[in-house]
Design an enzyme around this catalytic site. Sequence first.
Site, PDB file in Angstrom:
ATOM      1  N   ASN A  24       0.848  -1.178   0.000  1.00  0.00           N
ATOM      2  CA  ASN A  24       0.000   0.000   0.000  1.00  0.00           C
ATOM      3  C   ASN A  24       0.895   1.243   0.000  1.00  0.00           C
ATOM      4  O   ASN A  24       2.123   1.143  -0.074  1.00  0.00           O
ATOM      5  CB  ASN A  24      -0.982  -0.018   1.185  1.00  0.00           C
ATOM      6  CG  ASN A  24      -0.266  -0.047   2.540  1.00  0.00           C
ATOM      7  OD1 ASN A  24       0.828   0.491   2.719  1.00  0.00           O
ATOM      8  ND2 ASN A  24      -0.893  -0.693   3.535  1.00  0.00           N
ATOM      9  N   THR A  49      -9.203  -6.955   2.456  1.00  0.00           N
ATOM     10  CA  THR A  49      -9.329  -6.565   1.053  1.00  0.00           C
ATOM     11  C   THR A  49      -7.989  -6.613   0.328  1.00  0.00           C
ATOM     12  O   THR A  49      -7.919  -7.013  -0.838  1.00  0.00           O
ATOM     13  CB  THR A  49      -9.936  -5.157   0.931  1.00  0.00           C
ATOM     14  OG1 THR A  49      -9.173  -4.248   1.732  1.00  0.00           O
ATOM     15  CG2 THR A  49     -11.376  -5.146   1.408  1.00  0.00           C
ATOM     16  N   ASP A  83      -5.485  -8.614   1.080  1.00  0.00           N
ATOM     17  CA  ASP A  83      -5.162 -10.031   0.913  1.00  0.00           C
ATOM     18  C   ASP A  83      -5.900 -10.610  -0.294  1.00  0.00           C
ATOM     19  O   ASP A  83      -5.340 -11.378  -1.080  1.00  0.00           O
ATOM     20  CB  ASP A  83      -5.542 -10.815   2.174  1.00  0.00           C
ATOM     21  CG  ASP A  83      -4.900 -10.247   3.420  1.00  0.00           C
ATOM     22  OD1 ASP A  83      -3.744  -9.801   3.340  1.00  0.00           O
ATOM     23  OD2 ASP A  83      -5.560 -10.250   4.480  1.00  0.00           O
TER      24      ASP A  83
END
Length: 249
Positions: free
Chosen positions: A157, A232, A234
């Site tokens: 992220n 989410t 994963d």
Amino acid sequence: MAPPPILSLTLPSETGRVLSIQSHTVQGYVGNKSAVFPLQLLGYDVDPINSVQFSNHTGYPTFKGQVLNGQQLWDLIEGLEANDLLYYTHLLTGYIGSVSFLNKILEVVDKLRSVNANLTYVCDPVMGDEGKLYVPEDLVSVYREKVVPVASMLTPNQFEAELLTKLRIVSETDGREACNILHAAGPSKVVITGIDIGGNLLLIGSHQKDKEHSPEQFKIVIPRIPAYFTGTGDLMTALLLGWKISRQP
């Protein structure tokens, strides 16, 4: 009498065999509970190893359960090897809570590639989000210096990409440059799964076929939903493995 045939080897999946080393919760869908079933629906043979087994995810006020250590992980690998079950086309890793376990993952990568040199290693470097670490700080340097160079694909992220590249990401241009930095370190595919820009989430994907060519990059603008979800990331990493890697030369 001859031993019975090993069905997973005599009847191999047409898509591939995945070893998925991630967390597991009894209640809720994170880690392997988010990743295994979707990959199975896409036709993969998936063998999960649960790095932790918790009652629920750690965002609740309390949780209980067990944590797998590096030696216990290696025991499982040795058991698979002893029965000629260590051939995998893909390795998928997610949440890992200790340096010793992450270092053992690197040994697993070496072991699997000694069996299949074309192993694809998909790494979700789960370290934190929104400026906050939720793993020991020592893991950051291990990911940056040891894991990134051996990964085939990374799915950080925004915060994790910043930790890995030491680059502050506040724009689409920054995100694309972070992908370039990660390509230079090793992986040919990078997906930064969420960059917060102006209230929207921007996903940036990048693929560098080889070091002689510039990366091909794309973006997806995702409207932000005013809610909190777990698992989410994963799920997204599992689907990227399932739809992207195995179907692209």
